[in-house]
Design a protein around this motif. Structure first.
Motif, PDB file in Angstrom:
ATOM      1  N   GLN A   5       0.826  -1.208   0.000  1.00 50.07           N
ATOM      2  CA  GLN A   5       0.000   0.000   0.000  1.00 50.07           C
ATOM      3  C   GLN A   5       0.864   1.264   0.000  1.00 50.07           C
ATOM      4  OE1 GLN A   5      -2.338  -0.971   3.522  1.00 50.07           O
ATOM      5  NE2 GLN A   5      -4.175  -1.191   2.233  1.00 50.07           N
ATOM      6  N   LEU A   6       1.937   1.253   0.756  1.00 50.40           N
ATOM      7  CA  LEU A   6       2.826   2.415   0.790  1.00 50.40           C
ATOM      8  C   LEU A   6       3.533   2.600  -0.545  1.00 50.40           C
ATOM      9  CD1 LEU A   6       3.989   4.690   2.532  1.00 50.40           C
ATOM     10  CD2 LEU A   6       5.787   3.116   3.263  1.00 50.40           C
ATOM     11  N   ALA A   7       3.912   1.504  -1.200  1.00 52.84           N
ATOM     12  CA  ALA A   7       4.595   1.599  -2.494  1.00 52.84           C
ATOM     13  C   ALA A   7       3.661   2.105  -3.581  1.00 52.84           C
ATOM     14  CB  ALA A   7       5.168   0.239  -2.878  1.00 52.84           C
ATOM     15  N   ALA A   8       2.344   1.920  -3.427  1.00 53.49           N
ATOM     16  CA  ALA A   8       1.382   2.335  -4.445  1.00 53.49           C
ATOM     17  C   ALA A   8       1.003   3.810  -4.340  1.00 53.49           C
ATOM     18  CB  ALA A   8       0.122   1.478  -4.344  1.00 53.49           C
ATOM     19  N   CYS A   9       1.476   4.535  -3.339  1.00 56.16           N
ATOM     20  CA  CYS A   9       1.119   5.953  -3.166  1.00 56.16           C
ATOM     21  C   CYS A   9       1.803   6.805  -4.230  1.00 56.16           C
ATOM     22  CB  CYS A   9       1.537   6.437  -1.772  1.00 56.16           C
ATOM     23  SG  CYS A   9       0.632   5.667  -0.421  1.00 56.16           S
ATOM     24  N   ASN A  10       1.040   7.751  -4.775  1.00 57.00           N
ATOM     25  CA  ASN A  10       1.608   8.681  -5.747  1.00 57.00           C
ATOM     26  C   ASN A  10       2.048   9.960  -5.033  1.00 57.00           C
ATOM     27  OD1 ASN A  10      -0.761  10.088  -5.218  1.00 57.00           O
ATOM     28  ND2 ASN A  10      -1.819   9.222  -6.999  1.00 57.00           N
ATOM     29  N   THR A  11       2.479  10.953  -5.846  1.00 55.78           N
ATOM     30  CA  THR A  11       3.027  12.191  -5.263  1.00 55.78           C
ATOM     31  C   THR A  11       1.971  12.960  -4.476  1.00 55.78           C
ATOM     32  OG1 THR A  11       4.563  12.347  -7.103  1.00 55.78           O
ATOM     33  CG2 THR A  11       4.231  14.331  -5.798  1.00 55.78           C
ATOM     34  N   GLU A  12       0.758  13.062  -5.019  1.00 59.02           N
ATOM     35  CA  GLU A  12      -0.309  13.786  -4.331  1.00 59.02           C
ATOM     36  C   GLU A  12      -0.673  13.127  -3.010  1.00 59.02           C
ATOM     37  OE1 GLU A  12      -4.910  15.319  -5.184  1.00 59.02           O
ATOM     38  OE2 GLU A  12      -3.784  14.147  -6.686  1.00 59.02           O
ATOM     39  N   GLN A  13      -0.730  11.795  -3.031  1.00 61.58           N
ATOM     40  CA  GLN A  13      -1.048  11.080  -1.803  1.00 61.58           C
ATOM     41  C   GLN A  13       0.060  11.223  -0.761  1.00 61.58           C
ATOM     42  OE1 GLN A  13      -1.663   7.249  -3.557  1.00 61.58           O
ATOM     43  NE2 GLN A  13      -3.876   7.549  -3.822  1.00 61.58           N
ATOM     44  N   LEU A  14       1.311  11.252  -1.227  1.00 57.80           N
ATOM     45  CA  LEU A  14       2.421  11.450  -0.289  1.00 57.80           C
ATOM     46  C   LEU A  14       2.363  12.826   0.361  1.00 57.80           C
ATOM     47  CD1 LEU A  14       5.418   9.774  -2.151  1.00 57.80           C
ATOM     48  CD2 LEU A  14       4.147   8.925  -0.180  1.00 57.80           C
ATOM     49  N   GLN A  15       2.026  13.830  -0.436  1.00 60.04           N
ATOM     50  CA  GLN A  15       1.881  15.172   0.134  1.00 60.04           C
ATOM     51  C   GLN A  15       0.772  15.218   1.178  1.00 60.04           C
ATOM     52  OE1 GLN A  15       1.351  17.821  -3.171  1.00 60.04           O
ATOM     53  NE2 GLN A  15       3.487  17.682  -3.839  1.00 60.04           N
ATOM     54  N   MET A  16      -0.325  14.531   0.895  1.00 56.94           N
ATOM     55  CA  MET A  16      -1.432  14.498   1.846  1.00 56.94           C
ATOM     56  C   MET A  16      -1.031  13.745   3.109  1.00 56.94           C
ATOM     57  SD  MET A  16      -5.331  13.348   0.995  1.00 56.94           S
ATOM     58  CE  MET A  16      -5.263  14.429  -0.437  1.00 56.94           C
ATOM     59  N   LEU A  17      -0.294  12.639   2.935  1.00 62.08           N
ATOM     60  CA  LEU A  17       0.193  11.904   4.093  1.00 62.08           C
ATOM     61  C   LEU A  17       1.159  12.744   4.925  1.00 62.08           C
ATOM     62  CD1 LEU A  17       0.841   8.304   2.698  1.00 62.08           C
ATOM     63  CD2 LEU A  17      -0.816   8.969   4.434  1.00 62.08           C
ATOM     64  N   GLN A  18       2.014  13.504   4.240  1.00 65.85           N
ATOM     65  CA  GLN A  18       2.953  14.365   4.955  1.00 65.85           C
ATOM     66  C   GLN A  18       2.229  15.385   5.821  1.00 65.85           C
ATOM     67  OE1 GLN A  18       6.138  14.838   6.316  1.00 65.85           O
ATOM     68  NE2 GLN A  18       6.897  14.426   4.234  1.00 65.85           N
TER      69      GLN A  18
ATOM     70  N   GLU B 157       3.638  17.250  12.130  1.00 64.72           N
ATOM     71  CA  GLU B 157       3.192  18.545  12.632  1.00 64.72           C
ATOM     72  C   GLU B 157       4.297  19.588  12.563  1.00 64.72           C
ATOM     73  OE1 GLU B 157       1.729  18.060  16.519  1.00 64.72           O
ATOM     74  OE2 GLU B 157       0.050  16.771  15.955  1.00 64.72           O
ATOM     75  N   ASP B 158       5.477  19.214  13.035  1.00 64.28           N
ATOM     76  CA  ASP B 158       6.566  20.191  13.117  1.00 64.28           C
ATOM     77  C   ASP B 158       7.639  19.974  12.049  1.00 64.28           C
ATOM     78  OD1 ASP B 158       5.312  21.262  15.337  1.00 64.28           O
ATOM     79  OD2 ASP B 158       6.338  19.876  16.696  1.00 64.28           O
ATOM     80  N   SER B 159       8.050  18.712  11.837  1.00 63.70           N
ATOM     81  CA  SER B 159       9.135  18.429  10.898  1.00 63.70           C
ATOM     82  C   SER B 159       8.633  17.488   9.806  1.00 63.70           C
ATOM     83  CB  SER B 159      10.330  17.805  11.638  1.00 63.70           C
ATOM     84  OG  SER B 159       9.931  16.601  12.258  1.00 63.70           O
ATOM     85  N   ALA B 160       9.334  17.518   8.695  1.00 64.59           N
ATOM     86  CA  ALA B 160       8.954  16.685   7.553  1.00 64.59           C
ATOM     87  C   ALA B 160       9.456  15.254   7.756  1.00 64.59           C
ATOM     88  CB  ALA B 160       9.524  17.267   6.265  1.00 64.59           C
ATOM     89  N   LEU B 161       8.645  14.299   7.351  1.00 63.59           N
ATOM     90  CA  LEU B 161       9.007  12.887   7.454  1.00 63.59           C
ATOM     91  C   LEU B 161       9.603  12.402   6.138  1.00 63.59           C
ATOM     92  CD1 LEU B 161       5.853  11.512   9.327  1.00 63.59           C
ATOM     93  CD2 LEU B 161       8.085  12.077  10.293  1.00 63.59           C
ATOM     94  N   PRO B 162      10.514  11.433   6.194  1.00 62.80           N
ATOM     95  CA  PRO B 162      11.134  10.923   4.947  1.00 62.80           C
ATOM     96  C   PRO B 162      10.212   9.937   4.227  1.00 62.80           C
ATOM     97  CG  PRO B 162      12.087   9.814   6.840  1.00 62.80           C
ATOM     98  CD  PRO B 162      11.146  10.844   7.392  1.00 62.80           C
ATOM     99  N   LEU B 163       9.058  10.407   3.806  1.00 63.47           N
ATOM    100  CA  LEU B 163       8.099   9.515   3.134  1.00 63.47           C
ATOM    101  C   LEU B 163       8.644   8.997   1.809  1.00 63.47           C
ATOM    102  CD1 LEU B 163       4.703  11.337   3.838  1.00 63.47           C
ATOM    103  CD2 LEU B 163       5.512   9.186   4.797  1.00 63.47           C
ATOM    104  N   ASP B 164       9.388   9.848   1.093  1.00 66.80           N
ATOM    105  CA  ASP B 164       9.942   9.398  -0.191  1.00 66.80           C
ATOM    106  C   ASP B 164      10.881   8.203  -0.004  1.00 66.80           C
ATOM    107  OD1 ASP B 164       8.532  11.392  -1.438  1.00 66.80           O
ATOM    108  OD2 ASP B 164      10.180  12.842  -1.357  1.00 66.80           O
ATOM    109  N   GLN B 165      11.689   8.270   1.032  1.00 64.83           N
ATOM    110  CA  GLN B 165      12.592   7.146   1.288  1.00 64.83           C
ATOM    111  C   GLN B 165      11.818   5.902   1.685  1.00 64.83           C
ATOM    112  OE1 GLN B 165      15.492   8.353   4.183  1.00 64.83           O
ATOM    113  NE2 GLN B 165      16.194  10.125   2.988  1.00 64.83           N
ATOM    114  N   TRP B 166      10.760   6.073   2.474  1.00 66.29           N
ATOM    115  CA  TRP B 166       9.947   4.917   2.853  1.00 66.29           C
ATOM    116  C   TRP B 166       9.278   4.289   1.634  1.00 66.29           C
ATOM    117  CZ3 TRP B 166       6.993   7.429   7.550  1.00 66.29           C
ATOM    118  CH2 TRP B 166       7.923   7.721   8.566  1.00 66.29           C
TER     119      TRP B 166
END
Length: 223
Positions: free
Chosen positions: A174-187, A192-201
Motif C-alpha cells: 500500500q505504501l509503495a502504491a502511493c503517488n506524489t499527491e497522496q504522499l503530500q497528503m500523508l505528509q 506537525e513540526d518536521s517533515a518525514l522521509p516519506l519518499d525514502q519509505w
C-alpha cells in the motif's frame, strides 16, 4: 636792572607757589573723590554680600524643608495601600499576559490540529474501496499472502507506524502504491513540526515489494 630781576624772581616764585597750591588742591580733590568712590563701592559690595548670605540662608532653609517633605512623602508612599494595590495589579497583569501567551500558543496548535482533522474528514468522506483511498485497491488485494508489513522498514518508528495504520496504510504494498499527491497528503496528516522521509519509505517499500530485491532493500535501509 636789579629791581626788574627781583620782580621777575618774585613773580616766578609766586607762580610756582600758585602751581603747587593748585596741584595740591587737585590731588586732594581727586584723592577725596577716589576715596568716596571706593567707599561707595565697598558699601555696595558689603550690601550685596549680605543679600547673598540672606538668599543662601533662605535657599538652605527651603532645601532642608523640601528634603524633609520628600522623605515624608516617600515614607507615606511606602506605607500607602495604593502602592501595594498597584504592585498586586502589576503582578496580576504579568500573570495574565503570560497566560494569554500560553493560550495563544495553545490556540495555534489547536487550529493546526483542526486543519489536519478537517483534511482527514475530507478524506473520510470520499468514496473508497480501500481505507482513505490513499493507495490503489489492487495493491493490498492482489496477493494477500505476499504482503510485507510496514515493520520491514526499519526507518519507521512505532509512532509513525501507528499513524500509518490509522490512515489505512497496513503494508509495504500500500505504501509503495502511493503517488506524489497522496504522499503530500500523508505528509500533512502525519507530521506537525518536521517533515518525514516519506519518499525514502516509499522507495524502500517499492524495492521490497519487487521480487528478488531483498538485498537491495537492506542496502537502501542501511544507507
Amino acid at each position: 636792572m636789579h629791581a626788574l630781576s627781583f620782580q621777575l624772581s618774585a613773580l616766578g616764585i609766586g607762580l610756582l607757589l600758585l602751581g603747587l597750591g593748585i596741584g595740591w588742591w587737585g590731588a586732594h580733590f581727586f584723592q577725596r573723590h577716589a576715596r568716596s568712590a571706593c567707599y561707595q563701592e565697598l558699601v555696595r559690595l558689603r550690601y550685596a554680600h549680605q543679600r547673598l548670605q540672606q538668599d543662601f540662608t533662605e535657599l538652605n532653609k527651603h532645601t532642608t524643608h523640601a528634603e524633609a517633605e520628600k522623605n515624608q512623602a516617600l515614607a507615606q508612599l511606602s506605607r500607602s495601600q495604593d502602592l501595594k494595590s498597584f504592585e498586586q495589579l502589576r503582578l496580576q497583569l504579568m500573570h495574565t499576559r503570560n497566560q494569554l501567551r500560553a493560550n495563544t500558543d495553545l490556540l495555534a496548535k489547536r487550529e493546526q490540529q483542526l486543519r489536519r482533522l478537517s483534511d482527514l474528514v475530507k478524506l473520510l468522506r470520499k468514496p473508497t474501496r480501500t481505507p482513505l483511498q490513499l493507495v490503489h485497491p489492487s495493491s493490498s488485494a492482489a496477493n494477500p499472502t505476499t504482503n510485507q508489513p510496514l515493520t520491514c522498514l526499519e526507518s519507521i518508528d512505532a509512532v509513525n507506524l501507528r499513524k500509518l495504520h490509522m490512515l489505512g496504510i497496513l503494508n509495504c504494498e500500500q505504501l509503495a502504491a502511493c503517488n506524489t499527491e497522496q504522499l503530500q497528503m500523508l505528509q500533512g496528516l502525519l507530521s506537525e513540526d518536521s517533515a518525514l522521509p516519506l519518499d525514502q519509505w516509499v522507495q524502500a517499500a517499492r524495492l521490497l515489494t519487487q521480487p528478488n530485491q531483498t538485498s537491495q532493500v537492506a542496502k537502501s535501509l542501511t544507507h
